[in-house]
Design a protein around this motif. Sequence first.
Motif, short mmCIF file in Angstrom:
data_model
loop_
_atom_site.label_atom_id
_atom_site.label_comp_id
_atom_site.label_asym_id
_atom_site.label_seq_id
_atom_site.Cartn_x
_atom_site.Cartn_y
_atom_site.Cartn_z
N SER A 33 0.79 -1.28 -0.13
CA SER A 33 -0.21 -0.13 0.14
C SER A 33 0.87 1.40 -0.07
CB SER A 33 -0.91 0.19 1.38
OG SER A 33 -1.86 -1.02 1.27
N LEU A 34 0.74 2.02 -0.81
CA LEU A 34 1.36 3.36 -0.94
C LEU A 34 0.93 4.25 -0.06
CD1 LEU A 34 2.19 3.47 -5.02
CD2 LEU A 34 3.74 2.48 -3.01
N PRO A 35 1.66 5.33 0.52
CA PRO A 35 1.00 6.25 1.51
C PRO A 35 0.14 7.22 0.37
CG PRO A 35 3.31 6.63 1.07
CD PRO A 35 3.05 5.23 0.35
N SER A 36 -0.70 7.94 0.96
CA SER A 36 -1.65 8.68 0.50
C SER A 36 -1.06 10.02 0.31
CB SER A 36 -2.94 8.86 1.22
OG SER A 36 -2.80 9.52 2.34
N ARG A 37 -1.49 11.03 -0.53
CA ARG A 37 -0.78 12.48 -0.53
C ARG A 37 -1.02 12.96 0.85
NH1 ARG A 37 0.01 15.95 -4.73
NH2 ARG A 37 0.98 17.85 -3.76
N ASN A 38 -2.27 12.83 1.51
CA ASN A 38 -1.98 13.52 2.71
C ASN A 38 -1.34 12.99 3.85
OD1 ASN A 38 -4.36 14.97 1.99
ND2 ASN A 38 -5.85 13.61 2.70
N GLU A 39 -1.08 11.62 3.72
CA GLU A 39 0.08 11.12 4.76
C GLU A 39 1.41 11.64 4.38
OE1 GLU A 39 -0.42 7.14 4.02
OE2 GLU A 39 -1.72 6.66 5.47
N GLU A 40 1.87 11.92 2.97
CA GLU A 40 2.89 12.33 2.52
C GLU A 40 3.19 13.96 3.02
OE1 GLU A 40 3.05 12.15 -1.39
OE2 GLU A 40 3.63 9.77 -1.51
N ASP A 41 2.29 14.39 2.95
CA ASP A 41 1.86 15.91 3.18
C ASP A 41 2.47 16.22 4.82
OD1 ASP A 41 1.46 16.75 0.98
OD2 ASP A 41 -0.52 17.14 1.01
N GLU A 42 1.68 15.21 5.50
CA GLU A 42 1.61 15.19 7.14
C GLU A 42 3.26 14.89 7.64
OE1 GLU A 42 0.86 15.63 11.23
OE2 GLU A 42 -0.09 16.42 9.38
N GLU A 43 3.73 14.00 6.63
CA GLU A 43 5.35 13.54 7.06
C GLU A 43 6.21 14.72 6.91
OE1 GLU A 43 8.14 11.13 8.34
OE2 GLU A 43 6.06 10.85 8.36
N ARG A 44 6.07 15.30 5.79
CA ARG A 44 6.86 16.30 5.45
C ARG A 44 6.57 17.30 6.46
NH1 ARG A 44 5.74 15.13 -0.03
NH2 ARG A 44 3.81 16.59 0.04
N ARG A 45 5.33 17.65 6.96
CA ARG A 45 5.30 18.68 7.98
C ARG A 45 5.91 18.25 9.26
NH1 ARG A 45 2.90 19.81 12.18
NH2 ARG A 45 1.94 17.41 12.44
N ARG A 46 5.81 17.03 9.55
CA ARG A 46 6.71 16.76 10.97
C ARG A 46 8.28 16.71 10.76
NH1 ARG A 46 2.55 12.53 10.93
NH2 ARG A 46 3.89 11.26 10.10
N GLU A 47 8.68 16.26 9.56
CA GLU A 47 10.08 16.69 9.39
C GLU A 47 10.38 17.86 9.48
OE1 GLU A 47 11.02 14.71 5.51
OE2 GLU A 47 10.49 12.72 6.51
N ALA A 48 9.84 18.97 8.78
CA ALA A 48 10.19 20.28 8.99
C ALA A 48 10.15 20.90 10.23
CB ALA A 48 9.10 21.17 7.93
N GLU A 49 8.91 20.32 10.94
CA GLU A 49 8.50 20.77 12.51
C GLU A 49 9.83 20.56 13.37
OE1 GLU A 49 5.92 18.76 15.75
OE2 GLU A 49 4.69 20.45 14.56
N ASP A 50 10.24 19.14 12.87
CA ASP A 50 11.49 18.56 13.95
C ASP A 50 12.79 19.58 13.69
OD1 ASP A 50 9.97 16.53 15.08
OD2 ASP A 50 10.55 15.14 13.43
N ARG A 51 13.10 20.04 12.40
CA ARG A 51 14.14 20.69 12.01
C ARG A 51 14.04 21.92 12.87
NH1 ARG A 51 13.33 18.36 6.86
NH2 ARG A 51 12.23 20.34 6.14
N ARG A 52 12.90 22.67 12.69
CA ARG A 52 12.68 24.22 13.43
C ARG A 52 12.88 23.82 14.90
NH1 ARG A 52 8.36 24.36 10.01
NH2 ARG A 52 6.84 24.07 11.66
N LEU A 53 12.35 22.86 15.34
CA LEU A 53 12.63 22.60 16.96
C LEU A 53 13.91 22.38 17.21
CD1 LEU A 53 9.40 20.44 17.86
CD2 LEU A 53 10.05 22.93 18.52
N GLU A 54 14.74 21.61 16.62
CA GLU A 54 16.08 21.35 16.71
C GLU A 54 16.99 22.61 16.84
OE1 GLU A 54 17.25 18.05 14.34
OE2 GLU A 54 15.88 16.62 15.37
#
Length: 245
Positions: free
Chosen positions: A67-88
């Motif tokens: 099962s491939l991740p949906s577009r929404n899941e990909e967007d949420e994953e990118r958002r979390r990664e960007a959030e992690d970078r900002r927090l660090e």
Amino acid sequence: MGDFLDVYSIIFLVLAVVVLLKLRSVLGQRTGNERPPVDRYSERRREDNSAANGNNDAPEINDNVVSLPSRNEEDEERRREAEDRRLEKVAPAGSALNEALRAIISSDRSFEPRNFVNGAKAAYEMIVTAFAAGDRKSLKNLLSREVYDGFVAAITDRESRKETVSSTFIGIDKAEIVEASLKDSIAQVTVRFRSKLISATRNEDGAIIEGDPNQVVDVTDIWTFSRDVTQRDPNWKLVATETAD
């Protein structure tokens, strides 16, 4: 005339039989053993119902299908990664401060640490300047009730002695978040400010009793800002002040 019609009738009959035989050879015959047509939608519904009811007889699912991740899941994953970078950039990953800021973000999606620090710097300058000028109106919009009462008491006491303060805000060398917390819906963020000021206090005769109008002084303040994240008001207010030793 009758013979003529009978001949043509026989010819048409023969042609009809030939056509019928040809169609039968092409389309085939029904023997009664034919398999019924497959309704794939009904079959899918039966499989879904069987799976939902825990039926072990349901058709096996091909394990090779990924099962491939949906577009929404990909967007949420990118958002979390960007959030992690900002927090660090503000607090190391795994630190108590990082986790506290992450908790605030989870409750208030508009909160962004670096933007918060920029806003805190602007508020710091406004508060320091308003306090020196005795500007109660400006202070009221930036301070909690308790801190406001303390600032106003100090201004009133200064005015009762007919003292005046001349202050020049030079700038902020550094501002950093040093502590954060989220309790129930109340978020608190503590910022350490290192700034440069010129300040002098004069008595009613104009004599300098504190400070130096010609000297730039390094000042370190630790201020705590607070906000109820369930409220629509996006503004943070100063709830505690401390001067570093």
